[in-house]
Design an enzyme around this catalytic site. Sequence first.
Site: not given
Ligand code: C5P
Length: 415
Positions: A211, A281, A291, A307-309, A331, A345, A349
């Site tokens: 991105n 995501d 390749k 994973p959503d870290i 953020f 959020k 979260k």
């Molecule tokens: O749910 P969303 O992606 O909009 O949330 C944004 C927040 O979650 C940001 O602080 C981003 O750094 C964190 N995030 C994360 N891992 C992901 C997606 C988002 O830590 N896979």
Amino acid sequence: MNPFEGKNIVVGVGGGIAVYRVCELVRLLMKRGAAVHAAMTKNAQEFVTPVTFEALTGHPVLTDLFDLSQKAIFGHLELGRRADLFIAAPATANLIARIRMGMGDDAVTTTILSCACPVLLAPAMNVQMWKNRQVQENVGALKRDGRFSFVGPGSGTLACGTVGEGRLSEPDEIVDAAEKLLTPQDMAGLKVVVTAGPTREMADPVRFLTNPSTGKMGFAVAKAAAMRGASVTLVSGPVSLKTPMGVRRVDAVSAIQMQRTVNEALGAGADMFISAAAVCDQRPAEVSPHKVKKEALSSELELVRTPDILKESRAQFGDARIPARPLFVGFAAETERAAENARAKLVGKKLDMVAANDVTEAGSGFGTETNRLVLVTAQGENALPPMTKEGAANELLTEALKLLGRRDADAGKGA
Ligand code: C5P
């Protein structure tokens, strides 16, 4: 608040070839808003005349304590009395020795003796001179004193042609070191983990998903926290930014690597986790080790979620309360209803704060120098005006300190 605004900085110029780079240092300090005065040793004047520094600073230069015309301008020890910071650059072996001994035998050393402010030394000399035992003893003694700090010397090709340690630090590094000395240390003792930049999710060795994040916001948060005295670990995705001074940086490419690195950093103990990374995501379900030939590319790419870290690291702490767990800040880069989505959020979260910004707004979001954040907490919303990313980072940290219950949270407000 800009820590340089309204501050008096005295630059004590020593006699070394690096003196020409001190001209640039003076210019940068003034650009940041400081009033700069110069004092020069006799040897310094062999390299550059006082006229140069007079023209740059807009003030007469102190060169001679016994010159009656200078005495009339500076009065007795006037320069030292008004100083908020003294920078000795280039700090030669001779100048370091004289400062260490507490001598007051010329305009520079006498001014240092006469002021109560911190003194920053930027050494520059030949590598053998820098390694010399007496020089190192003098440096060690000054460091132990508490009033004196050092920036550099850096390594590289020296003016004498040798390669090694002894180069005057870059002017912008000296400015960063000065900024730290002028900034209230209201985050001293705190451990902060910050993520920044995009992640890169490989499909094969030459193709990936990513991105437009440049990492500027996260780097600004890391820099601001370090300036305010925190011990900062910055987990960075692939970006082309310089690591801020005093920040420990660990690079990660994919979301999975970033999560592993964050877990290690949080596992070592942290007071705050600020997640500014734009984590992808999704990632390709399969990563080809070679390749994939164009002819073999399908029109579809199977994707799986990363994973959503932030969410997962917060979940590891369950119902623990601060300070038994770190403060979690996320953020929310949104294209519509930023504050409303940020609150969702915050709850979803289980975060302590979410900094929302509308990335479609001019001057806000990816790649810009400025940002307009809304800081959303359980207590309410703080909509900040548009400002530099460094300014926004400082506001965010001040709000975070309040949530941590630090009473001096307003001391370092803004930048
Ligand atoms: O749910 P969303 O992606 O909009 O949330 C944004 C927040 O979650 C940001 O602080 C981003 O750094 C964190 N995030 C994360 N891992 C992901 C997606 C988002 O830590 N896979």
